[in-house]
Design a protein around this motif. Sequence first.
Motif, PDB file in Angstrom:
ATOM      1  N   UNK A  86       0.835  -1.190   0.000  1.00 34.02           N
ATOM      2  CA  UNK A  86       0.000   0.000   0.000  1.00 34.02           C
ATOM      3  C   UNK A  86       0.877   1.249   0.000  1.00 34.02           C
ATOM      4  N   UNK A  87       0.265   2.388  -0.259  1.00 35.27           N
ATOM      5  CA  UNK A  87       0.940   3.689  -0.250  1.00 35.27           C
ATOM      6  C   UNK A  87       0.119   4.674   0.574  1.00 35.27           C
ATOM      7  N   UNK A  88       0.804   5.611   1.240  1.00 34.56           N
ATOM      8  CA  UNK A  88       0.176   6.682   2.009  1.00 34.56           C
ATOM      9  C   UNK A  88       0.832   8.009   1.619  1.00 34.56           C
ATOM     10  N   UNK A  89       0.018   9.037   1.483  1.00 31.89           N
ATOM     11  CA  UNK A  89       0.564  10.380   1.306  1.00 31.89           C
ATOM     12  C   UNK A  89       0.177  11.195   2.526  1.00 31.89           C
ATOM     13  N   UNK A  90       1.105  11.353   3.451  1.00 31.32           N
ATOM     14  CA  UNK A  90       0.870  12.126   4.670  1.00 31.32           C
ATOM     15  C   UNK A  90       1.460  13.533   4.547  1.00 31.32           C
ATOM     16  N   UNK A  91       1.953  13.862   3.350  1.00 31.39           N
ATOM     17  CA  UNK A  91       2.587  15.156   3.132  1.00 31.39           C
ATOM     18  C   UNK A  91       1.615  16.237   2.712  1.00 31.39           C
ATOM     19  N   UNK A  92       2.156  17.340   2.262  1.00 34.60           N
ATOM     20  CA  UNK A  92       1.384  18.512   1.853  1.00 34.60           C
ATOM     21  C   UNK A  92       1.250  18.626   0.335  1.00 34.60           C
ATOM     22  N   UNK A  93       2.008  17.808  -0.413  1.00 31.61           N
ATOM     23  CA  UNK A  93       2.020  17.892  -1.877  1.00 31.61           C
ATOM     24  C   UNK A  93       1.591  16.569  -2.492  1.00 31.61           C
ATOM     25  N   UNK A  94       1.212  16.619  -3.761  1.00 29.08           N
ATOM     26  CA  UNK A  94       0.841  15.401  -4.475  1.00 29.08           C
ATOM     27  C   UNK A  94       2.021  14.433  -4.553  1.00 29.08           C
ATOM     28  N   UNK A  95       1.710  13.162  -4.495  1.00 25.72           N
ATOM     29  CA  UNK A  95       2.679  12.089  -4.697  1.00 25.72           C
ATOM     30  C   UNK A  95       2.365  11.467  -6.043  1.00 25.72           C
ATOM     31  N   UNK A  96       3.305  11.525  -6.976  1.00 22.23           N
ATOM     32  CA  UNK A  96       3.102  10.964  -8.317  1.00 22.23           C
ATOM     33  C   UNK A  96       4.037   9.782  -8.496  1.00 22.23           C
ATOM     34  N   UNK A  97       3.459   8.660  -8.928  1.00 21.64           N
ATOM     35  CA  UNK A  97       4.197   7.404  -9.034  1.00 21.64           C
ATOM     36  C   UNK A  97       3.945   6.775 -10.397  1.00 21.64           C
ATOM     37  N   UNK A  98       4.993   6.216 -10.972  1.00 25.66           N
ATOM     38  CA  UNK A  98       4.863   5.363 -12.144  1.00 25.66           C
ATOM     39  C   UNK A  98       4.862   3.926 -11.625  1.00 25.66           C
ATOM     40  N   UNK A  99       3.837   3.169 -11.967  1.00 22.03           N
ATOM     41  CA  UNK A  99       3.690   1.781 -11.528  1.00 22.03           C
ATOM     42  C   UNK A  99       3.804   0.892 -12.750  1.00 22.03           C
ATOM     43  N   UNK A 100       4.703  -0.089 -12.703  1.00 23.96           N
ATOM     44  CA  UNK A 100       4.882  -1.006 -13.825  1.00 23.96           C
ATOM     45  C   UNK A 100       4.696  -2.433 -13.332  1.00 23.96           C
ATOM     46  N   UNK A 101       3.773  -3.150 -13.973  1.00 24.27           N
ATOM     47  CA  UNK A 101       3.490  -4.548 -13.641  1.00 24.27           C
ATOM     48  C   UNK A 101       4.035  -5.422 -14.766  1.00 24.27           C
TER      49      UNK A 101
END
Length: 112
Positions: A86-101
């Motif tokens: 899982x992922x959590x964003x507890x910060x003040x800015x957007x979290x952008x992730x590239x996910x590759x399966x």
Amino acid sequence: MRISKVSDIKSSPNPHGVYARKIYDTENAVAVHMTIKPGESLKKHSTPVDVFFYVLEGEGIVEIGEEKERVSKDALIESPAKKPHTWYNEGQNNLKILIVKVPRPIRSTKVI
């Protein structure tokens, strides 16, 4: 050759309720560009194939199995098949992730 403008690809509905665009989908692999806004998180889930995450922007917490780590831009995180994550964003800015399966899953992701 095929060139896509990622910003033109629409977000797809997903069990996490976050902004996620499937930007690559072939018989060999799937890539998703995901944005997790401040205060958002993903539901714990597992995928039937190996996954790697590349943090494009921001900072967040990734949990894979029993391990939990704060990561930021330019981090590459490997997640083995069938391992809950899982992922959590507890910060003040957007979290952008590239996910590759890899390889492209033939079974669905399983929400735990």
